[in-house]
Design an enzyme around this catalytic site. Structure first.
Site, PDB file in Angstrom:
ATOM      1  N   TYR A 141      82.518  54.969  -2.269  1.00  0.00           N
ATOM      2  CA  TYR A 141      82.831  55.823  -1.116  1.00  0.00           C
ATOM      3  C   TYR A 141      84.225  56.457  -1.221  1.00  0.00           C
ATOM      4  O   TYR A 141      84.542  57.377  -0.496  1.00  0.00           O
ATOM      5  CB  TYR A 141      82.737  55.031   0.195  1.00  0.00           C
ATOM      6  CG  TYR A 141      81.331  54.548   0.522  1.00  0.00           C
ATOM      7  CD1 TYR A 141      80.244  54.884  -0.288  1.00  0.00           C
ATOM      8  CD2 TYR A 141      81.081  53.750   1.629  1.00  0.00           C
ATOM      9  CE1 TYR A 141      78.972  54.436  -0.004  1.00  0.00           C
ATOM     10  CE2 TYR A 141      79.801  53.306   1.921  1.00  0.00           C
ATOM     11  CZ  TYR A 141      78.748  53.643   1.105  1.00  0.00           C
ATOM     12  OH  TYR A 141      77.481  53.206   1.388  1.00  0.00           O
ATOM     13  N   LYS A 187      75.543  44.307  -9.779  1.00  0.00           N
ATOM     14  CA  LYS A 187      74.485  44.891 -10.614  1.00  0.00           C
ATOM     15  C   LYS A 187      75.005  44.858 -12.043  1.00  0.00           C
ATOM     16  O   LYS A 187      75.132  45.883 -12.723  1.00  0.00           O
ATOM     17  CB  LYS A 187      74.199  46.319 -10.107  1.00  0.00           C
ATOM     18  CG  LYS A 187      72.999  46.988 -10.731  1.00  0.00           C
ATOM     19  CD  LYS A 187      71.669  46.421 -10.274  1.00  0.00           C
ATOM     20  CE  LYS A 187      70.523  47.092 -10.991  1.00  0.00           C
ATOM     21  NZ  LYS A 187      69.243  46.399 -10.841  1.00  0.00           N
ATOM     22  N   ASP A 219      69.383  43.835  -6.301  1.00  0.00           N
ATOM     23  CA  ASP A 219      67.958  43.995  -5.981  1.00  0.00           C
ATOM     24  C   ASP A 219      67.323  42.647  -5.639  1.00  0.00           C
ATOM     25  O   ASP A 219      66.513  42.537  -4.712  1.00  0.00           O
ATOM     26  CB  ASP A 219      67.209  44.713  -7.121  1.00  0.00           C
ATOM     27  CG  ASP A 219      67.704  44.338  -8.511  1.00  0.00           C
ATOM     28  OD1 ASP A 219      68.775  43.709  -8.614  1.00  0.00           O
ATOM     29  OD2 ASP A 219      67.025  44.652  -9.499  1.00  0.00           O
ATOM     30  N   ASP A 243      77.059  47.763   2.421  1.00  0.00           N
ATOM     31  CA  ASP A 243      76.612  48.674   3.472  1.00  0.00           C
ATOM     32  C   ASP A 243      75.091  48.566   3.630  1.00  0.00           C
ATOM     33  O   ASP A 243      74.553  48.402   4.733  1.00  0.00           O
ATOM     34  CB  ASP A 243      77.020  50.110   3.064  1.00  0.00           C
ATOM     35  CG  ASP A 243      76.880  51.106   4.195  1.00  0.00           C
ATOM     36  OD1 ASP A 243      76.519  50.689   5.306  1.00  0.00           O
ATOM     37  OD2 ASP A 243      77.123  52.299   3.954  1.00  0.00           O
ATOM     38  N   ASP A 247      72.650  46.302   6.629  1.00  0.00           N
ATOM     39  CA  ASP A 247      71.652  46.906   7.517  1.00  0.00           C
ATOM     40  C   ASP A 247      70.288  46.238   7.329  1.00  0.00           C
ATOM     41  O   ASP A 247      69.532  46.067   8.286  1.00  0.00           O
ATOM     42  CB  ASP A 247      71.541  48.422   7.270  1.00  0.00           C
ATOM     43  CG  ASP A 247      72.518  49.202   8.137  1.00  0.00           C
ATOM     44  OD1 ASP A 247      73.532  48.606   8.558  1.00  0.00           O
ATOM     45  OD2 ASP A 247      72.270  50.391   8.402  1.00  0.00           O
TER      46      ASP A 247
END
Ligand code: NAD
Length: 356
Positions: A141, A187, A219, A243, A247
């Protein structure tokens, strides 16, 4: 104690949920004999409309003077077509960066009264009690270079050892006071960035021998969160993975409106519910204020060291939920309004025994 707090309601339901949280803070201050010094600031779309900037200098100045800041939400549909640097969300990224809050704590707890509200089977979600520690000021970001150049767009995921180390320490310290387990998510089978992440987190873990560390690929973590959420205590991960995972984890708790967050650095704390500005229900006294109220409780604990006061607010929230008082996202058949929920929490708090 004097509690100097900046309130930045922002956009949409931000104003409604922060008003509810302020009522509860006032009630807690009365019960425990603290003095609240509240100020208010503009951010997001509301700030763009009044000043042309999503983060006016005046708001930043107030945030620097306050002991802690409570934000509602930012974002409004009328700004959706603007480039990222002109959007309300830029104000949020800016204030987090200015306050140097690099660790975002997102607790996800299954309240017994809400077990039926989770879309997952009760036997899977019962007992879920985890915290996602998301790196907040680095990664994709913020990374440079970035930009949109005709038919090519670029973003950069970049982390330094120091950025990983400080957020990992927050996670291990948090786990020490909980069930003593940290899961680091990356990852590393694809990204060099994640390889450094895994190496540094493993090195930091040596300073916390009482805390067990495991590593998961992002994942796999996404899958485990819905298959076996009880396996998690503290999850630590980089900005974008955190992030998305937080959620996903929000679903476990029955509604995104339930989730609080605390953003911590080495100085002032920044507190906000996990949800956005919810334009679809804004201005209708329908928003669930528990995420904001829980954020206010976290503020008392992490910024002012008032753990007893924070527990009292959480107990009051639990009692209100157990009594069946909840907004439409949780109780569509007999929905209470935002202000009714806030009032019920204040009453539960006031009636919760003598001031200690
Ligand atoms: P959102 O969280 O605002 O809403 C998603 C859904 O959840 C909506 O149906 C909404 O009604 C519901 N919801 C959210 N909070 C609720 C609450 N407290 N009580 C009851 N229902 C609630 O996410 P979105 O729709 O993707 O985004 C809307 C705007 O918010 C966008 O402009 C987005 O950029 C912004 N946003 C801001 C933040 C933030 O301020 N931290 C976070 C996410 C999104």
């Amino acid at each position: 104690m004097r509690l100097n707090i900046l309130i930045v309601p922002g956009d949409g339901i931000g104003a409604e949920v922060t008003a509810a949280a302020v009522e509860v803070l006032q009630s807690a201050a009365r019960r425990f004999g603290h003095e609240l010094l509240l100020s208010e600031g503009l951010i997001g779309g509301a700030a763009i409309q009044k000043t042309g900037s999503p983060l006016p200098a005046e708001t930043l100045e107030k945030a620097m003077k306050a002991g802690a800041t409570l934000l509602g939400a930012v974002g409004a549909p009328e700004f959706d077509s603007l480039p990222p640097e002109k959007r309300p969300e830029k104000g949020l990224l800016g204030i987090r960066k200015a306050l140097q809050v690099y660790a975002n704590l997102r607790p996800v707890k299954m309240w017994p009264a809400l077990i039926g509200s989770s879309p997952l089977k009760s036997e899977i979600v019962a007992g879920t009690d985890l915290v996602i520690v998301r790196e907040l000021t680095g990664g994709l970001y913020y990374g440079q270079p970035r930009g949109l150049d005709g038919d090519r767009a670029t973003n950069t995921m970049s982390y330094t050892r120091g950025e990983i180390e400080r957020v990992a320490r927050k996670a291990f310290e948090l786990a020490r006071g909980r069930r003593k387990r940290v899961t680091s998510v990356d990852k590393s089978n694809v990204l060099e960035n994640s390889q450094l992440w895994r190496k540094v987190v493993s090195e930091v873990s040596r300073d916390y021998p009482e805390v067990e560390l495991d590593h998961l690929l992002v994942d796999t973590c996404a899958m485990q969160l819905v298959l076996n959420p009880r396996r998690f205590d503290v999850i630590v991960t980089e900005n974008m993975f955190g992030d998305i995972l937080s959620d996903e984890a929000a679903v476990l708790a029955g509604s995104i409106g339930m989730l609080p967050s605390a953003s911590l650095g080495d100085g002032r704390g920044f507190y906000e519910p996990v949800h956005g500005s919810a334009p679809d229900i804004a201005g209708r006294n329908k928003a669930n204020p528990f995420g904001a109220i829980g954020s206010a409780a976290a503020m008392l604990e992490y910024s002012f060291g008032l753990a007893k006061e924070a527990r009292a607010i959480e107990d009051a929230m639990g009692r209100v939920l157990a009594s069946g008082i909840a907004t439409a996202d949780l109780n569509p058949a007999r929905a209470a309004t935002t202000s009714e929920v806030a009032k019920a929490v204040c009453e539960a708090l006031a009636g919760a025994g003598a001031a200690a």
